[in-house]
Design an enzyme around this catalytic site. Structure first.
Site, PDB file in Angstrom:
ATOM      1  N   GLN B 190      21.100   5.888  14.940  1.00  0.00           N
ATOM      2  CA  GLN B 190      22.377   5.295  15.034  1.00  0.00           C
ATOM      3  C   GLN B 190      22.833   3.928  14.739  1.00  0.00           C
ATOM      4  O   GLN B 190      23.876   3.504  14.124  1.00  0.00           O
ATOM      5  CB  GLN B 190      23.087   5.834  16.558  1.00  0.00           C
ATOM      6  CG  GLN B 190      22.283   5.111  17.637  1.00  0.00           C
ATOM      7  CD  GLN B 190      21.066   5.833  18.101  1.00  0.00           C
ATOM      8  OE1 GLN B 190      20.491   6.698  17.454  1.00  0.00           O
ATOM      9  NE2 GLN B 190      20.587   5.486  19.308  1.00  0.00           N
ATOM     10  N   GLN B 258      -6.592  -2.665  12.661  1.00  0.00           N
ATOM     11  CA  GLN B 258      -5.680  -1.556  12.165  1.00  0.00           C
ATOM     12  C   GLN B 258      -5.854  -0.400  12.857  1.00  0.00           C
ATOM     13  O   GLN B 258      -4.629   0.020  13.446  1.00  0.00           O
ATOM     14  CB  GLN B 258      -5.810  -1.462  10.712  1.00  0.00           C
ATOM     15  CG  GLN B 258      -5.703  -2.335   9.779  1.00  0.00           C
ATOM     16  CD  GLN B 258      -4.235  -3.298  10.045  1.00  0.00           C
ATOM     17  OE1 GLN B 258      -3.214  -2.746   9.990  1.00  0.00           O
ATOM     18  NE2 GLN B 258      -4.442  -4.468  10.570  1.00  0.00           N
ATOM     19  N   HIS B 261      -3.297  -0.128  16.025  1.00  0.00           N
ATOM     20  CA  HIS B 261      -1.856   0.107  15.803  1.00  0.00           C
ATOM     21  C   HIS B 261      -1.171   1.355  16.079  1.00  0.00           C
ATOM     22  O   HIS B 261      -0.031   1.594  16.583  1.00  0.00           O
ATOM     23  CB  HIS B 261      -1.512  -0.201  14.281  1.00  0.00           C
ATOM     24  CG  HIS B 261      -0.995  -1.745  14.147  1.00  0.00           C
ATOM     25  ND1 HIS B 261      -0.246  -2.217  14.665  1.00  0.00           N
ATOM     26  CD2 HIS B 261      -1.696  -2.475  13.251  1.00  0.00           C
ATOM     27  CE1 HIS B 261      -0.316  -3.659  14.179  1.00  0.00           C
ATOM     28  NE2 HIS B 261      -1.134  -3.824  13.381  1.00  0.00           N
ATOM     29  N   GLU B 326      -2.831  -0.609   1.971  1.00  0.00           N
ATOM     30  CA  GLU B 326      -2.132  -1.653   2.476  1.00  0.00           C
ATOM     31  C   GLU B 326      -2.864  -2.715   2.380  1.00  0.00           C
ATOM     32  O   GLU B 326      -2.283  -4.011   1.983  1.00  0.00           O
ATOM     33  CB  GLU B 326      -1.710  -1.169   3.784  1.00  0.00           C
ATOM     34  CG  GLU B 326      -0.734  -2.294   4.294  1.00  0.00           C
ATOM     35  CD  GLU B 326      -0.237  -1.873   5.725  1.00  0.00           C
ATOM     36  OE1 GLU B 326      -1.018  -1.219   6.413  1.00  0.00           O
ATOM     37  OE2 GLU B 326       0.732  -2.468   6.338  1.00  0.00           O
ATOM     38  N   HIS B 327      -3.950  -2.799   3.082  1.00  0.00           N
ATOM     39  CA  HIS B 327      -4.759  -4.043   3.348  1.00  0.00           C
ATOM     40  C   HIS B 327      -6.270  -3.846   2.987  1.00  0.00           C
ATOM     41  O   HIS B 327      -6.968  -2.948   2.875  1.00  0.00           O
ATOM     42  CB  HIS B 327      -5.013  -4.497   4.732  1.00  0.00           C
ATOM     43  CG  HIS B 327      -3.898  -4.489   5.523  1.00  0.00           C
ATOM     44  ND1 HIS B 327      -3.304  -3.795   6.447  1.00  0.00           N
ATOM     45  CD2 HIS B 327      -2.967  -5.769   5.605  1.00  0.00           C
ATOM     46  CE1 HIS B 327      -2.053  -4.152   6.973  1.00  0.00           C
ATOM     47  NE2 HIS B 327      -1.880  -5.301   6.429  1.00  0.00           N
ATOM     48  N   ASP B 360      -1.527 -11.154   9.452  1.00  0.00           N
ATOM     49  CA  ASP B 360      -0.538 -10.714  10.189  1.00  0.00           C
ATOM     50  C   ASP B 360       0.450 -11.562  10.692  1.00  0.00           C
ATOM     51  O   ASP B 360       1.668 -11.386  11.103  1.00  0.00           O
ATOM     52  CB  ASP B 360      -1.114  -9.820  11.269  1.00  0.00           C
ATOM     53  CG  ASP B 360      -1.419  -8.391  10.750  1.00  0.00           C
ATOM     54  OD1 ASP B 360      -0.745  -7.964   9.662  1.00  0.00           O
ATOM     55  OD2 ASP B 360      -2.388  -7.818  11.405  1.00  0.00           O
ATOM     56  N   HIS B 419      33.370   2.516 -27.784  1.00  0.00           N
ATOM     57  CA  HIS B 419      32.277   1.527 -27.904  1.00  0.00           C
ATOM     58  C   HIS B 419      32.404   0.984 -29.368  1.00  0.00           C
ATOM     59  O   HIS B 419      32.352  -0.444 -29.270  1.00  0.00           O
ATOM     60  CB  HIS B 419      30.817   2.233 -27.553  1.00  0.00           C
ATOM     61  CG  HIS B 419      30.546   2.319 -25.988  1.00  0.00           C
ATOM     62  ND1 HIS B 419      31.264   3.350 -25.408  1.00  0.00           N
ATOM     63  CD2 HIS B 419      29.620   1.973 -25.351  1.00  0.00           C
ATOM     64  CE1 HIS B 419      30.849   3.420 -24.298  1.00  0.00           C
ATOM     65  NE2 HIS B 419      29.709   2.459 -24.163  1.00  0.00           N
TER      66      HIS B 419
END
Lengths: 429, 429
Positions: B190, B258, B261, B326-327, B360, B419
């Protein structure tokens, strides 16, 4: 055609309606597209063949799905000399403009002794959708393929439907000129799914670009994240800002050059000269009658064409920013004065001698541009759409003490103990 | 934890499974999210209030939806000195790195006498989603907000749920430090819908970034095209490439940084030393026991942790490119040798003294990075995500003859008569 005057009561309301006008197809294709994508993902070439036969009324033979490079070369060699030279000039100018777009890598060591940088690389494979039928434009193929090749993409794959088996030789010729690596006779959402997930026949790619109908656009939208895509594209638009010193016939032709693309296309004129506005409106009628594309152009102009008469052209930039149009022409003596105040536009065409169509073919900048007010947040196609950036960090024995303790502090505050430990251990804590 | 050896028969198959492993939520939220978006679009603040009360078990008072700037300043002033200094160091280093990312405009006249260029501008407004609860990281707020402000975004809006009315003072402090302009206590799909379409209370923005749960991610995906979004984000990943000369405890902590997380996070070690591999595996067990985040870290390591033993680290770049993580940490004496062969990675951490967690918080490069193999085609967050490029073209009376005829030729070949006419009229044809 709608005519508005900024001096009229009710202008704000009418203009807000114009800005909010959604000309994009609401065709409810999402569910069908999802079914097709799932099916191609699961059944691969078998599904691809079934959809191709159904939608293109043609089933290529086992060894005929891929159009050989030789056929593309032959199509190119078969072009009449003027057209071949024109395509070559276009390709050369597009290449030159996009080569200057290549981003620079970064690699430096900062005051804290930490080496930082970023390295750009091309994606391995890119897929380019080329529509069949009326909208199969060789210029679009060049505008998509050349940036990919300039970016360094090693494998550039074209998919294009060949309804009833018919190929468009102009498209093949452009594929040859642009150095396309593979051309497959598949189209629709099924072709986009094949590019994203791969099949036995067609290896997957990493990025998919190129124009298409509502099904193709929806397939790209749904597959965003599985692959990279360029943008969600809608009907074309032109906003012409012109004073009364222009030839009304030129401006009428400019407006129609977008109107002829699509009944949903939109052409808008902003002028400070009411007499000129009326001349242009009359001339649009005259010009339409001359066009083989009259039916489409008239439908667009009647439904979406708009003329806005302003008290002064100084009012134009604010209106242009609200419209955030794909193409903006500024046909005045000092176009920079207005351009400096325009923040949201795909591409801007400066001065009386720069009709938008020049940008479609031979100027050099990309003609794949954000539509539907998306110039508020997105850009035309570029080499960056075919590249990605890898950042890097190298901390030395000497420099870790400069930043390590702060990182431990923050990791602990965030409750991420292993983050903190990975640094604290190196600090000898 | 899975252990593979490249020398084992069956490695290719097992590795292919690892590459294809989808750790992303398949939670079927698409339809619910669409309902919420449609509802907020239609009923605005009324719908927003209903969803907020339902999902956050809290209904802010009429004048309490927006958290005042003063409350953010007070949160910042109330930080303990070490933490405030750490946040300030992080902000300063992030700002410095991203300022150097600002793209340059182009403006030149080419040999044909045609003026070409591109101008970069910031979006007018950006919205930043900040999760409530466990994942409300002040570092993420800095990593999203600072690039937006460096890009020149004038209106930067944070939305963040405040379940049962509770706000996170660290997030407010970071919002103050980063110069956020508005903070609203709304969350979920929302909030994303409110940012995209606007309500009476919250004006719409042009770009939405920031992490969130499956509902937030799906809302961003569905609204891509209405607004710009940064990327489709998934669970975090780390790939550590390490020789046997590393401290196994350090490498274990890196892997766990990692893993802690998210139970869906993935930590992978590639090493050429089987003895070292076993030491790291043991040390992971020892380290997990020390962590307050042990439950999450263990779940991730047990389900997704992987050690790959290679014959030589020369095999690592090809594996890294397939994983497109990612890393990527390269813990060797000469990490550049391997880095030069790695094309697909979000961010790379070079050398034994560069644990991922440094990136990070305080290194400077962005920690919002592509996950789920998306480093094949996308990049970490940057100032470019908050900017867009307008190309421009100016053809002079003298230069139109250099390119106009070719453009007419191409327009006619494509069947676009208006054109062609818009150019031919200017050529006096």
């Amino acid at each position: 055609m709608l005519k508005l005057r900024t001096s009229d009561a009710g202008f704000d309301k009418a203009f807000a309606r114009l800005v909010k006008d959604r000309r994009e197809s609401d065709e409810n294709v999402a569910r069908d597209v999802q079914t097709i994508i799932d099916d191609v993902r699961l059944r691969g070439d078998e599904a691809l063949a079934e959809y191709t036969e159904r939608f293109d009324q043609h089933l290529p033979a086992e060894d005929d799905w891929r159009i050989p490079a030789e056929a593309c070369r032959e199509a190119f060699d078969g072009l009449k000399p003027d057209l071949r030279a024109a395509l070559e000039l276009a390709a050369q100018r597009i290449r030159a403009y996009h080569e200057a777009q290549l981003p620079e890598d970064r690699d430096y060591t900062d005051a804290a002794g930490i080496r930082l940088g970023a390295r750009w690389t091309a994606v391995d494979g890119a897929g380019l959708y080329v529509p069949g039928g009326r909208a199969a434009y060789p210029s679009s193929l060049l505008m998509n393929a050349i940036p990919a090749k300039v970016a360094g993409v090693e494998r550039l794959v074209v998919v294009t439907p060949t309804p009833k088996g018919l190929v468009n030789p102009l498209v093949l010729a452009a594929a040859h000129l642009a150095g396309v690596d593979e051309v497959w006779r598949v189209g629709g959402a099924q072709a986009v799914a094949a590019l994203a997930y791969g099949t036995k026949r067609i290896k997957p790619v990493d990025v998919i670009t190129g124009p298409g109908n509502a099904w193709v656009a929806e397939a790209k939208r749904q597959l965003f994240g599985v692959v990279g895509i360029d943008m969600v594209a809608g009907p074309s638009e032109i906003l012409v800002i012109a004073d009364g010193k222009n030839d009304p016939q030129w401006i009428a032709a400019d407006l129609l050059s977008q109107a002829e693309h699509d009944p949903s296309a939109q052409a808008i004129l902003i002028t400070d000269d009411e007499g000129f506005a009326d001349q242009v409106a009359d001339m649009v009628g005259v010009e339409i009658a001359l066009l083989p594309t009259a039916k489409v152009a008239k439908a667009s102009w009647d439904a979406h064409g708009t003329i806005i008469v302003v008290n002064s052209l100084d009012e134009a930039p604010a209106l242009a920013n609200a419209l955030a149009a794909e193409h903006v022409e500024i046909a005045t003596d000092s176009p920079e004065r207005l351009f400096d105040k325009i923040r949201h536009a795909g591409s801007v065409f400066l001065g009386r001698m720069t009709p938008e169509a020049i940008g479609d073919y031979v100027a050099g900048p990309n003609h794949v541009l954000p539509t539907g007010r998306r110039a508020r947040f997105s850009s035309g196609l570029s080499v960056l759409d075919f590249m990605k950036r890898t950042s890097f960090i190298a901390v030395s024995d000497a420099s870790i003490s400069a930043v390590g303790p702060a990182a431990v502090e923050l990791a602990e505050a965030e409750g991420l103990a292993a983050h903190a430990r990975s640094i604290a251990l190196r600090l000898g804590q």
